[in-house]
Design a protein around this motif. Structure first.
Motif, short mmCIF file in Angstrom:
data_model
loop_
_atom_site.label_atom_id
_atom_site.label_comp_id
_atom_site.label_asym_id
_atom_site.label_seq_id
_atom_site.Cartn_x
_atom_site.Cartn_y
_atom_site.Cartn_z
N GLN A 153 7.62 1.07 5.71
CA GLN A 153 7.40 -0.26 5.14
C GLN A 153 8.69 -1.07 5.12
O GLN A 153 8.65 -2.28 4.96
N ASN A 154 9.85 -0.42 5.29
CA ASN A 154 11.11 -1.16 5.38
C ASN A 154 11.27 -1.86 6.73
O ASN A 154 11.98 -2.87 6.82
N PHE A 155 10.63 -1.30 7.76
CA PHE A 155 10.78 -1.90 9.09
C PHE A 155 10.32 -3.36 9.11
O PHE A 155 11.09 -4.25 9.49
N PRO A 156 9.08 -3.65 8.70
CA PRO A 156 8.69 -5.08 8.67
C PRO A 156 9.50 -5.90 7.68
O PRO A 156 9.74 -7.09 7.91
N GLY A 167 0.81 -1.21 0.00
CA GLY A 167 0.00 0.00 0.00
C GLY A 167 0.85 1.26 0.00
O GLY A 167 0.55 2.23 -0.72
N VAL A 168 1.91 1.26 0.80
CA VAL A 168 2.82 2.41 0.85
C VAL A 168 3.45 2.63 -0.52
O VAL A 168 3.54 3.77 -1.01
N PHE A 181 -3.07 -3.23 3.31
CA PHE A 181 -2.76 -2.50 2.08
C PHE A 181 -3.44 -1.13 2.12
O PHE A 181 -2.82 -0.10 1.81
N ALA A 182 -4.72 -1.13 2.47
CA ALA A 182 -5.47 0.13 2.55
C ALA A 182 -4.86 1.06 3.59
O ALA A 182 -4.76 2.28 3.38
N LEU A 183 -4.42 0.50 4.72
CA LEU A 183 -3.80 1.32 5.76
C LEU A 183 -2.49 1.92 5.25
O LEU A 183 -2.24 3.12 5.41
N GLY A 184 -1.65 1.11 4.63
CA GLY A 184 -0.39 1.62 4.10
C GLY A 184 -0.61 2.69 3.05
O GLY A 184 0.08 3.72 3.02
N PHE A 185 -1.60 2.47 2.18
CA PHE A 185 -1.90 3.43 1.12
C PHE A 185 -2.32 4.78 1.71
O PHE A 185 -1.82 5.84 1.32
N VAL A 203 5.43 -4.52 -6.53
CA VAL A 203 4.16 -4.71 -5.84
C VAL A 203 3.35 -5.83 -6.48
O VAL A 203 2.86 -6.74 -5.80
N VAL A 204 3.21 -5.78 -7.80
CA VAL A 204 2.34 -6.73 -8.50
C VAL A 204 3.00 -8.10 -8.63
O VAL A 204 2.34 -9.14 -8.48
N GLU A 205 4.30 -8.12 -8.89
CA GLU A 205 4.99 -9.39 -9.12
C GLU A 205 5.29 -10.13 -7.83
O GLU A 205 5.29 -11.36 -7.80
N GLU A 206 5.54 -9.38 -6.75
CA GLU A 206 6.00 -10.02 -5.51
C GLU A 206 5.05 -9.84 -4.33
O GLU A 206 4.62 -10.82 -3.72
N LEU A 207 4.72 -8.61 -3.99
CA LEU A 207 4.03 -8.35 -2.73
C LEU A 207 2.58 -8.82 -2.73
O LEU A 207 2.13 -9.44 -1.76
N ILE A 208 1.83 -8.50 -3.78
CA ILE A 208 0.42 -8.91 -3.80
C ILE A 208 0.28 -10.44 -3.78
O ILE A 208 -0.54 -10.98 -3.02
N PRO A 209 1.07 -11.20 -4.57
CA PRO A 209 0.98 -12.67 -4.44
C PRO A 209 1.32 -13.16 -3.04
O PRO A 209 0.67 -14.08 -2.53
#
Length: 260
Positions: free
Chosen positions: A158-161, A44-45, A245-249, A224-230
């Motif tokens: 988003q780098n922290f996690p 999301g970020v 995702f909504a929170l990060g966005f 995002v599309v190739e790695e994170l969403i899957p």
């Protein structure tokens, strides 16, 4: 201004390092739902940063082209997408929760390929931070110091996690806590290096800043599309990834608007 740039480049790396340090205080990997949620937050970020911090400034800077104001962003976006696609096909790497390596065949150990996967993920983030601060320094685009720092802070969040997601599995697979922490930190080292590279060459590509801003956006959205969403959707069905995702966005959107 120099201190703003210094901290802007360093903040995302600090986020990765603090996340990697979780290996010293946590005894086990994240629960799958927690990992899905954190991955969704990161996605999301990155999507929000690509839109508000990169694509919109690129098109605003091209407003003099009239109805073709989208063209530099269109071209840059595709160049960034194809650049990450090429790296994805060349660099041997292994994503979380899979045994099927990607990239060119190699004899690398599993842990090395996991590190390369995260490093590949971090390349566009470093480029994004670098090109935004390059735009700030050159004055070629309408980017404020606050907006640049908002991007750096959003990437750091988003780098922290992500730092924890790489160091904890490495420790669970046999690496000492110190080595797992170091590898987690090193996985994020490509970000300040990439940012410095973009800033160093800023005078050369300053006239083409809209293309480079959208180049970084295309590279980030490829990840995002190739790695994170899957990754946030795999396994047993859960809505946690979508909600985070909504929170990060929205967090990244709020940071960009509030600090601009």
């Amino acid at each position: 201004m120099n201190m703003v740039v210094f901290w802007g480049i360093l903040i995302p790396f600090i986020g990765t390092s603090l996340g990697a340090a979780c290996v010293f205080i946590m005894k086990r990997d994240f629960h799958p739902n927690v990992q899905k949620g954190l991955t969704g937050f990161a996605a999301g970020v990155m999507v929000a940063a690509s839109i508000w911090s990169l694509l919109i400034p690129a098109m605003e800077e091209s407003a003099h082209l009239g109805k073709l104001a989208f063209l530099p962003a269109f071209v840059g976006f595709w160049l960034g997408t194809l650049f990450l696609l090429a790296l994805d096909k060349i660099i041997p790497h292994l994503h979380q929760n899979t045994d099927q390596a990607e990239g060119m065949p190699s004899s690398f150990q599993r842990t090395t390929m996991m590190l390369l996967a995260v490093t590949l993920h971090n390349i566009p983030e470093g480029m994004a931070v670098g090109v935004v601060f390059a735009g700030l320094l050159t004055g070629e685009v309408n980017i404020t110091a606050g907006a640049a720092l908002a991007l750096a802070l959003g990437i750091a969040l988003q780098n922290f996690p992500e730092g924890a997601i790489i160091s904890l599995p490495l420790h669970s697979k046999g690496q000492s806590k110190g080595k797992a922490f170091l590898n987690g930190v090193l996985s994020g080292a490509v970000e300040p290096l990439g940012a410095l590279l973009m800033i160093f060459f800023a005078p050369v590509f300053a006239p083409y800043m809209p293309i480079f801003l959208s180049f970084a956006a295309g590279a980030m959205l490829y990840v995002v599309v190739e790695e994170l969403i899957p990754e946030m959707s795999e396994g047993e069905h859960s809505n946690i990834g979508v909600l985070l995702f909504a929170l990060g966005f929205t967090v990244m959107m709020a940071l960009d608007v509030a600090l601009s």
